[in-house]
Scaffold this motif. Sequence first.
Motif, PDB file in Angstrom:
ATOM      1  N   PHE A   1       0.845  -1.192   0.000  1.00 41.96           N
ATOM      2  CA  PHE A   1       0.000   0.000   0.000  1.00 41.96           C
ATOM      3  C   PHE A   1       0.878   1.239   0.000  1.00 41.96           C
ATOM      4  O   PHE A   1       1.857   1.334   0.749  1.00 41.96           O
ATOM      5  N   SER A   2       0.544   2.202  -0.845  1.00 37.80           N
ATOM      6  CA  SER A   2       1.227   3.485  -0.837  1.00 37.80           C
ATOM      7  C   SER A   2       0.200   4.582  -1.040  1.00 37.80           C
ATOM      8  O   SER A   2      -0.850   4.375  -1.669  1.00 37.80           O
ATOM      9  N   ILE A   3       0.510   5.744  -0.521  1.00 37.64           N
ATOM     10  CA  ILE A   3      -0.422   6.872  -0.614  1.00 37.64           C
ATOM     11  C   ILE A   3       0.384   8.154  -0.814  1.00 37.64           C
ATOM     12  O   ILE A   3       1.459   8.324  -0.233  1.00 37.64           O
ATOM     13  N   ARG A   4      -0.149   9.009  -1.636  1.00 41.59           N
ATOM     14  CA  ARG A   4       0.482  10.294  -1.923  1.00 41.59           C
ATOM     15  C   ARG A   4      -0.609  11.341  -2.048  1.00 41.59           C
ATOM     16  O   ARG A   4      -1.034  11.710  -3.143  1.00 41.59           O
ATOM     17  N   PRO A   5      -1.117  11.824  -0.943  1.00 38.07           N
ATOM     18  CA  PRO A   5      -2.237  12.768  -0.988  1.00 38.07           C
ATOM     19  C   PRO A   5      -1.864  14.115  -1.588  1.00 38.07           C
ATOM     20  O   PRO A   5      -2.738  14.834  -2.062  1.00 38.07           O
TER      21      PRO A   5
END
Length: 819
Positions: A638-642
């Motif tokens: 899982f990766s996130i870049r808001p």
Amino acid sequence: MSLSSLTLALLSGAAAVPAGAAIPEAPAPVSAPAGAEDAAEYEAGAESDQHGSGEIVVTARRREETAQEVPLGISVVGGEQIETTGSYNVAKLTQLAPTLQLYSSNPRNTAVNIRGLGVPFGLTNDGFEQGVGIYVDDVYYARVASAVFDFLDVDRIEVLRGPQGTLYGKNTTAGAINITTNQPTFDFQGKAELSIGNLAFKQAKAAVSGPISETLAARVAFSGTSRRGTIFNVASGNWINEQENIGLRGQLLFKPNDDLSITLAGDFNTQNPECCGTVFVRTGATQRALARQYAALASAQGYSVVSTNPFDRLTDVDANLNAGNKIGGVSLRVNWDVGPGTLASISAWRFWDWKPENDRDYTGLPIVSKSQNPSQHDQYTQELRYNYSGKSLDFVIGAFGFYQRIDTQGTEQHGAASSRWNLTGALASDPTVLDGLVAYNTQYLKNTSFAVFGQLGWRVTDRLTIQPGVRLNYDKKDGYYERQVFDGQGNPVLYGQTDPRKVAQRGILAPQLITPEFSDWNFSYDLTVSYALAPDILAYGTYAKTFKTGGINQNGVPVDASNNPILAAGTIKPESVKHFEFGVKTQFWDRRATLNIAGFHTTIDDFQANVTNGQFGVLRGYLANADRVRSKGVEVDFSIRPSDRFNAYVNGAYTDAKYVKFVDAPCPPELSGGTTVGAGQTPSAPGTPGGLSPANCDISGQRLPGVSKWAFSYGAEANAPVTFLGKEGQAYLAFDGSYRSNFSSNPSPSAYTWVDGYALTNFRLGFRAQGEFNVYAWVRNAFDTEYFEQLTVGPSNTGLIVGQPGDPRTWGLTVSKNF
């Protein structure tokens, strides 16, 4: 910007971007590689974004495509992340990819595994294949020793999880590591990087690329690393297990037109460290007589270990240590657009020159005074591929040829303390019985392989794709192994001699001559079905039936009651692999977030296991087939870049890998060293001095070595715009970490060799001016966690356990400049 406003900006960097807003490309985030491809795309930057789409481009299926389109478990690490996280070789890369494991007691005795499978623990045997293939710019590296060298001018690394036999060959039953370096360019560019740190750490990297003419471009790269050792040897007065690496790569690109490119590449890498020593960890009771276990033997010779605390990082090994080795080669790669497809040819020659010296008794006593097995390796490979991409059909067809020659000249010599350590009765009191006893090993291996392969991608509909693949492989191996043994006076030690001294000497080092051979055809196939549930949701399922070729024993074989070599043990059967995998790759929140999930189940029949008999030199270790092993588990990435100010990732893996059936395995130390049970007798309880030991042990149902059931990698970065030294750029704060639960460090699980789980945490704080320079301070293993990379059972069943402590806290500063 003030310090308070910078702090506020860093803390508020995770604020969501309005739906539909464009997300600027992050200069150097630390998003996870293991399946978090959307994050890794920003790592690789413009060099990997050949399509200008913001998606990282990979070649896992021997053609360019975005990572989220590839229906297999894949971890992608961009070159920028390799540099900023200090993951400059495969050993460091394991902290970023939870399903990748590496264990190394020296460069030759190195195991690279994926999902717990690949190569067995123990002394490396040249007569069989690795299970994880290592490829650099499409060139196969047959020797796993290449994994211990520094990465050199790398664009990206793809870790392909699960069997890759169709396109990558018989040596990839567990997966493949596909490394792509930066290529020559027709515009001038360069980069220089310098790092310094504690433990006298110094690392320099440089790369320059540019045109020579309108059709010819060149690229040259250099890397040098040195660091003081982490263990102090009181016997020599030196810090050992140091780092001393130098690497050089040069490439010439000839591109007369848009349809043809020819790349000539050469590389040379050298290491010359005083390595590899161990520290005392503990002792455990075996079934040897109490007077012949470690404590009694050491006391009888007035020996005490320099420290019983392994994290004092002290040793007193008295034999010479050396891990000098050189690796290099030349390749010629041709890519030619012909008609509707592309024809590729990869021709390569590689060499490896290994000059080791070891202390195989792991003590400060002159038991084994010399242990050396230098070897020279040459390999030649030729691959031809044709790639076609159409509206509804893609396919790859090709052929691969391989030839390898390995020559080894071994020397093992015993010293004045060996008689007391290894013999009984009056002979134990006579140091001349074994002092000077020496064995000279001469061996070679000729390995020839040829394969034809193909893989088809049929887009049945816009959403449904069916991808079958096949590979037909032929292997032939010819070996030679001869051990000649001489006593301290230079007289030969032979079978048939009845003098008690000669019998005792043969029990330590036995002469042998064998010429094993193996040849076989094998057929592999796989089938993958993928379905796009939505534009950014891909589901896939794979079944693969593949193999790892059979092998020959290059370190000697057991003997029968008449002391004749058991020739049937000279060869081992091929591994037969069945693999199922199901996965879902998703992106959501306008591709700000990526979530990939995969489940797998792999069984291997006739698993090639490494077997030892606990003695110094009767056999250094030989290969045998275990009936079946199995690895199954789940991986979540899982990766996130808001926003362009914050990104984070977490990757996890649960792996349940065990021996399904292995009824005649070598016994762990607590069940070894006693009198072998006879008919009607029952083995003694584990650790019973003077007890009865089973001839072998049933370890069915027990965990495979080196496998942690739980493994995680995680990290985050926040940044804020600032002006520094008159340059506009970003200040950033980042961390990355990893955790793995306990694992067995012995082929047959032992109560004495379980390595406790541990977590490592690294931090970075720096400033970067996009496209110009980057400066940052770093600390690795920030909390100075004490952990072992590996534990090893000492020889002769005395109960000695030694280990290799992992790196302590290290810190330093890195400056890089683009020009």
